[in-house]
Motif scaffolding. Structure first.
Motif, PDB file in Angstrom:
ATOM      1  N   ASP A  36     109.103  13.295  61.689  1.00 47.61           N
ATOM      2  CA  ASP A  36     109.113  14.672  62.112  1.00 47.61           C
ATOM      3  C   ASP A  36     110.107  15.291  63.135  1.00 47.61           C
ATOM      4  OD1 ASP A  36     107.841  13.959  64.458  1.00 47.61           O
ATOM      5  OD2 ASP A  36     106.039  14.353  64.105  1.00 47.61           O
ATOM      6  N   ALA A  37     110.281  16.361  63.156  1.00 46.11           N
ATOM      7  CA  ALA A  37     111.498  17.033  64.320  1.00 46.11           C
ATOM      8  C   ALA A  37     111.030  16.479  65.680  1.00 46.11           C
ATOM      9  CB  ALA A  37     111.330  18.185  64.300  1.00 46.11           C
ATOM     10  N   ALA A  38     109.938  15.980  66.249  1.00 43.03           N
ATOM     11  CA  ALA A  38     109.570  15.978  67.632  1.00 43.03           C
ATOM     12  C   ALA A  38     109.976  14.274  67.666  1.00 43.03           C
ATOM     13  CB  ALA A  38     108.236  15.898  68.000  1.00 43.03           C
ATOM     14  N   THR A  39     109.643  13.560  66.718  1.00 42.42           N
ATOM     15  CA  THR A  39     110.003  12.127  66.752  1.00 42.42           C
ATOM     16  C   THR A  39     111.580  11.939  66.698  1.00 42.42           C
ATOM     17  OG1 THR A  39     107.851  11.509  65.533  1.00 42.42           O
ATOM     18  CG2 THR A  39     109.705   9.917  65.661  1.00 42.42           C
ATOM     19  N   THR A  40     112.215  12.553  65.729  1.00 44.22           N
ATOM     20  CA  THR A  40     113.587  12.567  65.539  1.00 44.22           C
ATOM     21  C   THR A  40     114.523  12.649  66.807  1.00 44.22           C
ATOM     22  OG1 THR A  40     113.385  13.245  63.256  1.00 44.22           O
ATOM     23  CG2 THR A  40     115.485  13.417  64.377  1.00 44.22           C
ATOM     24  N   LYS A  41     113.859  13.882  67.368  1.00 47.09           N
ATOM     25  CA  LYS A  41     114.461  14.367  68.983  1.00 47.09           C
ATOM     26  C   LYS A  41     114.221  13.220  69.707  1.00 47.09           C
ATOM     27  CE  LYS A  41     114.606  17.963  72.316  1.00 47.09           C
ATOM     28  NZ  LYS A  41     114.601  17.255  73.478  1.00 47.09           N
ATOM     29  N   ALA A  42     113.096  12.643  69.920  1.00 47.21           N
ATOM     30  CA  ALA A  42     112.693  11.620  71.194  1.00 47.21           C
ATOM     31  C   ALA A  42     113.527  10.471  70.708  1.00 47.21           C
ATOM     32  CB  ALA A  42     111.321  11.243  70.976  1.00 47.21           C
ATOM     33  N   LEU A  43     113.626   9.810  69.588  1.00 43.62           N
ATOM     34  CA  LEU A  43     114.572   8.848  69.243  1.00 43.62           C
ATOM     35  C   LEU A  43     115.989   9.052  69.458  1.00 43.62           C
ATOM     36  CD1 LEU A  43     112.938   7.811  65.635  1.00 43.62           C
ATOM     37  CD2 LEU A  43     112.938   6.397  68.155  1.00 43.62           C
ATOM     38  N   ASN A  44     116.443  10.305  69.317  1.00 41.60           N
ATOM     39  CA  ASN A  44     118.002  10.585  69.494  1.00 41.60           C
ATOM     40  C   ASN A  44     118.056  10.448  70.871  1.00 41.60           C
ATOM     41  OD1 ASN A  44     119.130  10.807  67.074  1.00 41.60           O
ATOM     42  ND2 ASN A  44     118.151  12.865  66.848  1.00 41.60           N
ATOM     43  N   ASP A  45     117.132  11.100  71.724  1.00 44.06           N
ATOM     44  CA  ASP A  45     117.315  11.321  73.136  1.00 44.06           C
ATOM     45  C   ASP A  45     117.203   9.833  73.772  1.00 44.06           C
ATOM     46  OD1 ASP A  45     117.096  14.106  73.166  1.00 44.06           O
ATOM     47  OD2 ASP A  45     115.252  14.307  73.828  1.00 44.06           O
ATOM     48  N   MET A  46     116.697   8.876  73.167  1.00 45.90           N
ATOM     49  CA  MET A  46     116.740   7.399  73.551  1.00 45.90           C
ATOM     50  C   MET A  46     118.143   6.728  73.459  1.00 45.90           C
ATOM     51  SD  MET A  46     113.345   5.868  72.553  1.00 45.90           S
ATOM     52  CE  MET A  46     111.539   6.095  73.516  1.00 45.90           C
ATOM     53  N   GLY A  47     118.767   7.505  72.623  1.00 48.80           N
ATOM     54  CA  GLY A  47     120.297   6.853  72.192  1.00 48.80           C
ATOM     55  C   GLY A  47     120.396   6.361  70.967  1.00 48.80           C
ATOM     56  N   HIS A  48     119.380   6.667  69.938  1.00 44.86           N
ATOM     57  CA  HIS A  48     119.532   6.230  68.722  1.00 44.86           C
ATOM     58  C   HIS A  48     120.175   7.571  68.138  1.00 44.86           C
ATOM     59  CE1 HIS A  48     116.964   2.710  69.015  1.00 44.86           C
ATOM     60  NE2 HIS A  48     115.988   3.518  69.884  1.00 44.86           N
ATOM     61  N   ASN A  49     121.196   6.902  67.074  1.00 42.48           N
ATOM     62  CA  ASN A  49     121.855   8.192  66.379  1.00 42.48           C
ATOM     63  C   ASN A  49     121.367   8.008  64.848  1.00 42.48           C
ATOM     64  OD1 ASN A  49     123.756   9.859  65.436  1.00 42.48           O
ATOM     65  ND2 ASN A  49     125.431   8.102  65.174  1.00 42.48           N
ATOM     66  N   PRO A  63     112.637  -0.302  77.471  1.00 43.62           N
ATOM     67  CA  PRO A  63     111.520   0.368  76.860  1.00 43.62           C
ATOM     68  C   PRO A  63     111.758   1.790  76.552  1.00 43.62           C
ATOM     69  CG  PRO A  63     111.141   0.184  79.211  1.00 43.62           C
ATOM     70  CD  PRO A  63     112.510  -0.444  78.952  1.00 43.62           C
ATOM     71  N   ASP A  64     112.698   2.345  77.106  1.00 39.55           N
ATOM     72  CA  ASP A  64     113.185   3.781  76.576  1.00 39.55           C
ATOM     73  C   ASP A  64     114.351   4.120  76.554  1.00 39.55           C
ATOM     74  OD1 ASP A  64     110.343   5.118  76.802  1.00 39.55           O
ATOM     75  OD2 ASP A  64     110.373   4.221  78.810  1.00 39.55           O
ATOM     76  N   LYS A  65     115.180   3.207  75.960  1.00 40.06           N
ATOM     77  CA  LYS A  65     116.493   3.275  75.836  1.00 40.06           C
ATOM     78  C   LYS A  65     117.152   2.449  74.954  1.00 40.06           C
ATOM     79  CE  LYS A  65     120.801   4.175  78.553  1.00 40.06           C
ATOM     80  NZ  LYS A  65     121.353   5.511  77.912  1.00 40.06           N
ATOM     81  N   ALA A  66     117.831   2.989  74.022  1.00 40.77           N
ATOM     82  CA  ALA A  66     118.796   1.959  72.811  1.00 40.77           C
ATOM     83  C   ALA A  66     119.725   1.442  73.671  1.00 40.77           C
ATOM     84  CB  ALA A  66     119.281   2.931  71.864  1.00 40.77           C
ATOM     85  N   THR A  67     120.056   0.083  73.244  1.00 40.50           N
ATOM     86  CA  THR A  67     121.014  -0.469  73.695  1.00 40.50           C
ATOM     87  C   THR A  67     122.190  -0.353  72.801  1.00 40.50           C
ATOM     88  OG1 THR A  67     119.506  -2.284  74.472  1.00 40.50           O
ATOM     89  CG2 THR A  67     121.903  -2.832  74.211  1.00 40.50           C
TER      90      THR A  67
END
Length: 563
Positions: A512-525, A353-357
């Motif tokens: 936006d910047a917040a969404t980009t950061k959240a997705l990167n934090d999940m492991g999405h590059n 739910p909160d982490k990229a595979t």
């Protein structure tokens, strides 16, 4: 969920009858009474309306739009390439898929596409006649006119012939494509003579005339299939290709056949999705992604988590795309499995739910051992006939090889085969032996022309864009279901994941910047990508009986028109 069984009159409810039953039947129109066309070039859109005004239907208009695009945008499509088209004929509720994809010549030898280290030779795979498959577009246009159109082929091809003969002034994108490919174009005398007048890239204001192509189109108009695949045109195609090191034969051309196939269909959130079957990989991947997403309440999710699960569904579908899919006439594919909602349930269960595979962590599929320079148009005519057609020569100006005095720029679709298993092609896609080259075999494609059918709303949708075609069409389908109009669909920002490379391509401004950061934090590059396909969409609001057409704003010369 399986491939549509027959999908003809008995399955007419698939389209409008069953869809209308979900609403008040008396409140929905059975025919629009006027027409809409959206294409990447205003001359092609206007050619379609010219043919409709002469008594043609959507299928005649499709011939006119396709052939005109071949003249005015040879960097994207042409009669030296191929197409895939989804058709719906209102008179008998027949839906079908026309496969006019290119095929490998009989003498194909994968060794010629390898360098000394056994890796793909990018130059041979992309440039010159060895890069070209046997074209399917001419045969496909003849087939559509003869089996579905109302007008003689001469009438439907007339706009393209006129523009090729009289000339037009190319836009800056066309001239920029010549600049990008000038070094390869200069290798071949006929290519240089056509596109590098005086040995230089032409400037704005240049009038581009193609008398040889006009003559080739006239032979096609006069003689049908024989006018291209036999006689003088065929001899010139084969002779010029062989003289430049190619391996085509007259038999390769004579044996080309258009394939009429059963579309893929599925249900998603009360809508019927009709899409492309193999050798398109797009329909299977779109169906697999939607089946995975069907297990989520996307409307209640925030943008971060909605994007996360969509990316994870894309990742898994492209993994299967790489391993299983190929030409159905040569390869047995587990379509019942790939299109099954139960298979999707299993894939969904692997999404955290909160982490990229990481793609490297996904198990390999058990396979049987498999740019952006394409175009798309959408049509709905006054009777409700519909066409979604995607056409291509693969990369800009295809192989950059003009075949002698035919004026035909040949495709470079051989690169869409898995020339070396698990090695990337020009779009970074990898394949297995299921998509290995073989004489007469069609190479896998991402082309994904699609229809979306609701109780009182219909969309005809598709896009160019190489491997991003699949995800762009997917995102367009989701946007239509969420209520966006045609202009909103083509203008929305885009994102894409294709399993390998393990990165998320995003259009600048998508998040936006917040969404980009959240997705990167999940492991999405996430990485910004500047090049995306130019989508063209037509919609029909059957309650208001209103057509809408929109061409991608990223392409100023495109035109979506209702008339």
């Amino acid at each position: 969920m399986t491939l549509a069984p027959g999908w003809r009159v008995a399955a007419a409810s698939f389209f409008f009858v069953a869809a209308a039953a979900q609403a008040a039947p008396a409140e929905t129109a059975k025919r629009p009474g006027h027409a809409a066309i959206a294409s990447a070039n205003f001359m092609a859109t206007n050619a379609g309306f010219e043919v409709l005004a002469k008594g043609g239907n959507a299928f005649d208009a499709a011939v006119a739009v396709s052939s005109t695009l071949a003249v005015v945008e040879p960097q994207s499509s042409g009669i030296g390439g191929g197409f895939m088209a989804l058709l719906y004929r209102a008179s008998d509720a027949k839906g079908t898929f026309i496969d006019a994809r290119e095929v490998a010549p009989g003498a194909v030898d994968s060794k010629v596409y390898l360098d000394a280290q056994g890796k793909p030779n990018r130059d041979t795979a992309e440039n010159g006649p060895l890069a070209a498959g046997i074209p399917g577009e001419p045969a496909g246009l003849v087939y559509m006119a003869e089996h579905y159109g109302k007008l003689p082929l001469k009438v439907s091809l007339a706009p393209a012939i006129r523009i090729a003969r009289d000339g037009f002034q190319p836009d800056e994108r066309f001239l920029g494509a010549i600049e990008e490919r000038k070094d390869v174009l200069a290798r071949y005398p006929a290519s240089a003579a056509l596109l590098l007048p005086g040995g230089a890239v032409p400037q704005k204001g240049w009038t581009f005339k193609q008398p040889d192509l006009a003559a080739t189109l006239e032979r096609l108009a006069d003689k049908g299939v024989e006018g291209f695949y036999a006689g003088d045109t065929a001899k010139e195609l084969v002779g010029s290709a062989k003289a430049a090191g190619g391996n085509w034969t007259l038999q390769d051309l004579a044996s080309y056949k258009v394939k009429e196939r059963k579309p893929i269909n599925l249900d998603y959130r009360g809508f019927k999705i009709v899409t492309a079957p193999p050798p398109s990989s797009g329909g299977v991947a779109i169906a697999e992604i939607l089946n995975i997403l069907a297990g989520y309440d996307l409307a209640s999710m925030d943008i971060v988590h909605r994007t996360h699960v969509t990316l994870e569904a894309m990742r898994r579908a492209f993994r299967d795309h790489n391993d299983y899919l190929g030409d159905p006439d040569f390869v047995k594919m587990p379509l019942d499995m790939l299109l099954s909602p139960f298979y999707a349930d299993g894939l969904r269960a692997t999404i955290l739910p909160d982490k990229a595979t990481p793609s490297s962590m996904l198990p390999m599929a058990l396979a049987a051992d498999p740019g952006m320079h394409t175009t798309h148009f959408s049509i709905i005519d006054a009777d409700g006939n519909m066409v979604a057609s995607t056409l291509t020569v693969n990369l800009e100006f295809g192989s950059a090889f003009v075949a002698g005095k035919t004026g035909v720029l040949l495709n470079n679709e051989m690169d869409d085969f898995a020339l070396v298993p698990n090695e990337p092609n020009a779009f970074g896609l990898r394949g297995s032996v299921a998509n290995a080259p073989k004489g007469g075999k069609r190479m896998l494609s991402s082309m994904s022309p699609s229809f979306v059918i609701g109780a009182d709303r219909v969309a005809v949708i598709g896009s160019p864009g190489g491997s991003t075609i699949i995800t762009q069409v997917l995102e367009g389908i989701l946007a239509f279901i969420d209520g966006k109009d045609a202009q909103g669909i083509v203008a929305q920002k885009r994102f894409h994941h294709q399993y390998l490379p393990d990165t998320v391509a995003v259009e600048d401004g998508t998040f936006d910047a917040a969404t980009t950061k959240a997705l990167n934090d999940m492991g999405h590059n996430l990485k910004v990508r500047s090049s995306w396909g130019f989508m063209n969409v037509v919609t029909w609001d059957r309650k208001a009986n209103k057509l809408d057409a929109a061409s991608d704003p990223r392409r100023p010369s495109g035109l979506g028109k209702v008339q």
